[in-house]
Design a protein around this motif. Structure first.
Motif, mmCIF file in Angstrom:
data_model
loop_
_atom_site.group_PDB
_atom_site.id
_atom_site.type_symbol
_atom_site.label_atom_id
_atom_site.label_comp_id
_atom_site.label_asym_id
_atom_site.label_seq_id
_atom_site.Cartn_x
_atom_site.Cartn_y
_atom_site.Cartn_z
ATOM 1 N N UNK A 1 91.210 -45.530 -8.466
ATOM 2 C CA UNK A 1 91.841 -46.108 -7.281
ATOM 3 C C UNK A 1 91.148 -45.568 -6.030
ATOM 4 N N UNK A 2 91.707 -45.879 -4.861
ATOM 5 C CA UNK A 2 91.028 -45.511 -3.610
ATOM 6 C C UNK A 2 91.019 -44.011 -3.358
ATOM 7 N N UNK A 3 91.834 -43.276 -4.088
ATOM 8 C CA UNK A 3 91.790 -41.809 -4.027
ATOM 9 C C UNK A 3 91.013 -41.231 -5.205
ATOM 10 N N UNK B 1 83.163 -48.757 -19.301
ATOM 11 C CA UNK B 1 84.622 -48.765 -19.315
ATOM 12 C C UNK B 1 85.208 -48.268 -17.993
ATOM 13 N N UNK B 2 84.367 -47.995 -16.997
ATOM 14 C CA UNK B 2 84.837 -47.400 -15.746
ATOM 15 C C UNK B 2 84.709 -48.415 -14.618
ATOM 16 N N UNK B 3 85.832 -48.699 -13.940
ATOM 17 C CA UNK B 3 85.841 -49.638 -12.816
ATOM 18 C C UNK B 3 86.391 -48.952 -11.571
ATOM 19 N N UNK B 4 86.329 -49.671 -10.445
ATOM 20 C CA UNK B 4 86.709 -49.092 -9.161
ATOM 21 C C UNK B 4 87.395 -50.164 -8.328
ATOM 22 N N UNK C 1 89.626 -55.737 -4.843
ATOM 23 C CA UNK C 1 89.207 -56.248 -6.133
ATOM 24 C C UNK C 1 88.708 -55.116 -7.036
ATOM 25 N N UNK C 2 88.899 -55.288 -8.343
ATOM 26 C CA UNK C 2 88.377 -54.323 -9.306
ATOM 27 C C UNK C 2 86.932 -54.694 -9.622
ATOM 28 N N UNK D 1 80.279 -48.300 -3.653
ATOM 29 C CA UNK D 1 79.460 -47.683 -2.600
ATOM 30 C C UNK D 1 79.076 -46.253 -2.970
ATOM 31 N N UNK D 2 80.005 -45.508 -3.588
ATOM 32 C CA UNK D 2 79.689 -44.116 -3.937
ATOM 33 C C UNK D 2 78.567 -44.055 -4.972
#
Length: 502
Positions: A326-328, A478-481, A488-489, A496-497
């Motif tokens: 998530x955003x954190x 398997x990793x999304x942001x 959006x996922x 960006x990171x």
């Protein structure tokens, strides 16, 4: 004795490819659970032709079928044809090709033939205790595939494909139709509460008692169960990961059960599957497979993936889940109700996890960590020291250990609330590197607490004692942001990171 396989000598197989060919030949001979004297003779012939010693034969028991096929795929088209001819010679030596031999031969031919090898492959899984059926072929997808569903979901096309597969003894398991069948069987009943009583009662008899809340809500679960979710249930039970099958949508059929020896010479049960990419040219590819399966086999019984579906519906079964940051940058398990993976010493632990994840299966070596730690300990910090200048210097040096420090600082800046402009900020990178073993345990304990997560070891940080490196088996697939600008996922690799890292 003249060799039946003289033409094999002209291929100039290397030692790995010779063992791969012999591994396939042995599997071909033993798959019908009978060994004919002619088969023993022809294996002797092949061994002599390839110049394989008795000691090397022992090595074939360490080779999964998937690896054997992969070794032979690097051959030229003509040489692969010669290998297929050799396998066909072996399977026909006893003048009796049964259903199991036919399936294995077809899978090998499709995986090695030039025209089909780009959309067919064989995968091997190990330590599987789930029931599997060689009489069913299942449709699976990692993401929704419009082209595949336009064919399988069309009544006429589905009937054509189902009939063609039935003719070779395979039952198509296409989840939307299976769910539709379950609905249709009881559509004469009134009300959702009674509609699934027969299914619910049947499941209570044929599978162990599980999650009674799920059993009481079969209507809702079936309504919301899609093929991508069921793909994860199948992947979890059969221990394969997305990296093993690079198809958006595919058909999968069991080829054979077998056994191999692991690195400790312990016997491991294996299952080999043929996978067929059906994300495009669906009917053409299915019918090509059917055409190659020349010998029809027996009718199907009610087993296999139906049983797996019942297990999924009836119990609090474990399942592999994608991770959404998530955003954190909290780790949330999307397929387990967004449950958070809680780790001690966070955000240092999460920073260490994402840093190791960046380096893929190659991982980060101990020596790289040690060099990075020495580099940080030897920094001279005075009143003129500027963090921004230091980070710019790291990017310019572009060495493994300076890139590692840069990545840790970049990730930690995103995850923490610490002031990255202060010189004390470097101390956090030093602590992460120095206490990496402890952070590894914190991460792994966090995943271990998620009891519903299947194949937890795939998510954990692993340490290869032989290569002396840290790595994460599951990779970034398997990793999304959650993109903070759009909500959006997206894949983590597009965030960006991730774009900032070296």
């Amino acid at each position: 004795m003249d060799s039946t396989f003289d033409y094999i000598k002209s291929i100039n197989l290397n030692d790995v490819q010779k063992r791969a060919l012999f591994k396939i030949a042995v599997d071909m001979v033993k798959i019908d659970n009978r060994i004919h004297s002619k088969e023993v003779s022809i294996l002797d012939n092949l061994q002599s032709t390839c110049g394989i010693s008795s000691e090397e034969i022992e090595l074939i028991h360490y080779i999964p079928l998937q690896r054997a096929i992969s070794a032979l795929k690097s051959l030229s088209e003509n040489n692969r044809k010669a290998v297929i001819t050799a396998i066909e010679t072996i399977v026909s030596i006893d003048n009796d090709i049964d259903a199991k031999e036919n399936m294995l031969l077809t899978a090998i031919k499709m995986a090695l033939t030039h025209e089909t090898s780009t959309w067919c492959n064989i995968i091997s899984t190990s330590n599987v205790d789930a029931e599997s059926s060689s009489k069913q072929i299942i449709y699976l997808e990692q993401d929704h595939c419009d082209e595949a569903h336009s064919v399988f979901g069309d009544p006429y096309d589905n009937l054509l494909i189902t009939k063609a597969l039935n003719d070779i003894g395979l039952q198509l398991f296409y989840l939307p139709n299976v769910v539709g069948e379950l609905n249709q069987h009881w559509n004469h009943m009134q009300g959702n509460d009674t509609k699934y009583d027969l299914l619910r009662r049947s499941m209570e008899f044929i599978v162990p008692a599980g999650d009674h809340v799920k059993l009481a809500n079969l209507s809702s679960i079936l309504l919301n169960l899609d093929t991508a979710t069921f793909y994860r249930a199948v992947a979890s039970r059969y221990h394969f990961t997305p990296e093993m099958i690079n198809y958006q949508a595919f058909l999968m059929v069991k080829i054979q059960d077998g056994y191999i020896l692991d690195d400790d010479a312990k016997i491991k049960h294996t299952i080999d599957f043929l996978t067929i990419d059906v994300s495009r040219d669906v009917k053409k590819r299915v019918l090509s497979f059917v055409h190659m399966m020349e010998v029809p086999v027996c009718l199907l019984s009610y087993e296999g993936y139906y049983r797996l579906l019942y297990d999924y519906l009836s119990s609090e079964s474990k399942i592999m889940s994608s991770i959404v940051l998530d955003q954190r940058y909290e780790f949330r398990l999307k397929d387990l109700g967004n449950e958070t993976v809680k780790m001690e010493s966070s955000p240092q632990a999460r920073t260490f996890y994402l840093t190791v994840l960046k380096y893929g299966r190659a991982g980060i070596s101990q020596s790289c960590f040690e060099d990075a730690l020495k580099y940080l300990e030897n920094i001279h910090i005075d009143e003129n020291f500027q963090i921004e200048d230091f980070i710019s210097k790291l990017k310019i040096e572009d060495k493994p250990h300076t890139n590692l420090i840069y990545n840790i600082l970049t990730i930690y800046e995103e995850l923490s609330t610490k002031d990255s402009s202060k010189t004390s900020y470097l101390g956090y990178a030093t602590k992460i590197i120095r206490h990496r073993s402890t952070l590894k345990n914190y991460v792994n304990n966090g995943f271990a607490k998620i009891t519903r997560l299947a194949n937890q070891e795939q998510y954990c940080i692993a340490y290869n004692s032989e290569l002396r490196c840290y790595y994460i088996p599951i990779g970034t697939s398997f990793i999304n942001y959650i993109d903070p600008t759009t909500g959006q996922i997206i894949p983590l690799t597009q965030s960006s990171i991730w774009q900032k890292l070296k």
